[in-house]
Write a protein that holds these residues in place. Sequence first.
Motif, PDB file in Angstrom:
ATOM      1  N   THR A 100       0.836  -1.203   0.000  1.00 24.61           N
ATOM      2  CA  THR A 100       0.000   0.000   0.000  1.00 24.61           C
ATOM      3  C   THR A 100       0.868   1.249   0.000  1.00 24.61           C
ATOM      4  OG1 THR A 100      -1.782  -1.145   1.193  1.00 24.61           O
ATOM      5  CG2 THR A 100      -1.800   1.256   1.238  1.00 24.61           C
ATOM      6  N   SER A 289      -3.396  -5.147  -2.438  1.00 20.51           N
ATOM      7  CA  SER A 289      -3.434  -3.893  -1.678  1.00 20.51           C
ATOM      8  C   SER A 289      -2.813  -2.763  -2.504  1.00 20.51           C
ATOM      9  CB  SER A 289      -2.705  -4.058  -0.345  1.00 20.51           C
ATOM     10  OG  SER A 289      -1.362  -4.453  -0.543  1.00 20.51           O
ATOM     11  N   TYR A 290      -1.794  -3.089  -3.273  1.00 22.26           N
ATOM     12  CA  TYR A 290      -1.185  -2.119  -4.195  1.00 22.26           C
ATOM     13  C   TYR A 290      -2.178  -1.729  -5.284  1.00 22.26           C
ATOM     14  CZ  TYR A 290       1.934  -0.514  -7.982  1.00 22.26           C
ATOM     15  OH  TYR A 290       2.527   0.195  -8.987  1.00 22.26           O
ATOM     16  N   GLY A 310      -6.138   0.090  -0.379  1.00 25.38           N
ATOM     17  CA  GLY A 310      -5.228  -0.989  -0.013  1.00 25.38           C
ATOM     18  C   GLY A 310      -5.883  -1.994   0.913  1.00 25.38           C
TER      19      GLY A 310
END
Length: 405
Positions: A100, A289-290, A310
């Motif tokens: 994130t 999450s990215y 994220g």
Amino acid sequence: MQNKPIAAKRQLLFIRNVIFFTFTSFGGAQAHLALLLKYFVQSAKFISEEELLELNALAQVLPGPASTQTLVGIAWKVGKLKLAIITFLIWILPTATIMTLAAISYALLDQKQKFSYILEYIQPIALGIVAYGAWKLGKKVLSSEVSIFLAIASVIATLVLRNAYVFPLSILIGGMISSAIETPKEETELRVKLFSNINPRKLVYFLGALLLFALVGAIINRTSPFSLPIRLLENFYRNGILVFGGGQVLVPLMFTEFVEMKHYLPSSGFLSGFALQQALPGPTFSFTSYLGALSMKNFGYGLWGQILGGLIGVIGINLPGLILVLFIVPFWDDLKKISRIRHSLSGINAVSVGFIIAAFVLLLIPIGFNWLFLGIMLATFLLLNFTKISPPVIVIAGILIGYIL
């Protein structure tokens, strides 16, 4: 039966080993299995080797993150639901947090030329890793004419239709075909006994959550600040239900839907994030999450919106697999006897190989005939295939080359 002090001490020892496992688990699902054997069978007899292999087999049959499900299954056997949830959080949060933050950093720095140069050499490395995954899984899975046919059919369907519904339909058809061809005609009484123990309400809740997310995402006004988070949650939850084969299958599914179909983020951002994730320990599924954070940024959401993205990514993709493994582990001893379930896996895996091959083609198109990138991609594939060099080392080398040049 263990007394409470001994049980508490055993669970603390288990949590310690989970932490060790989390921060040393490089190399994907196959390497993870070796580490699970080391930390939870050999160094401390939390379960037997046979139980570990059976749990891993169950995780391979179920959709979702195989390493996560195996680890959570071990935790359930040691300390039931509470320890399983604690283990899940320890396992996913570190890598998800880093990814994130990587997405937020990318969002802040993606206009700076030097940062773009650093990430430039990561993209062909990511392609080489995808090609290696397709090669390794293909050699293992494509062992019959039926499996080869299913893989080719899924490649064609993905490239021609380019629709998110290709994935669930292909997986369903592939599993049904291999199950029908390979399963002996028996086990009727066993299936009746097993499924009589299943509470149909739980299945309704499981699928009902998906339908609810999809409905709300469809009817909510696209200009609403809640629109994209709800649609992302439905995307991740749906893919969490449909992904068979772990992270190597998740990545092409996410690329096709998030980049090719819905344009939530560019291919360069996707590939950079995937390559960076390969340099980290922990679950590949934390890559989501990215994706969630960067998707929120690309639609104008600020810092807190990106953090929310994220969180939505990592929870949405993992939740179906977590629910399934905790639902099934209590009666896995009966379930594993049903060969129809076991035999469906060969068709599902064959279709998954097709997804990876199709994704490789889609990822390769933007690069075109850039001989430097193609050379880096080929070198990555050869290093992974013929040496013991791991993906994190290659990714770090790519970052350093991009920084120096």
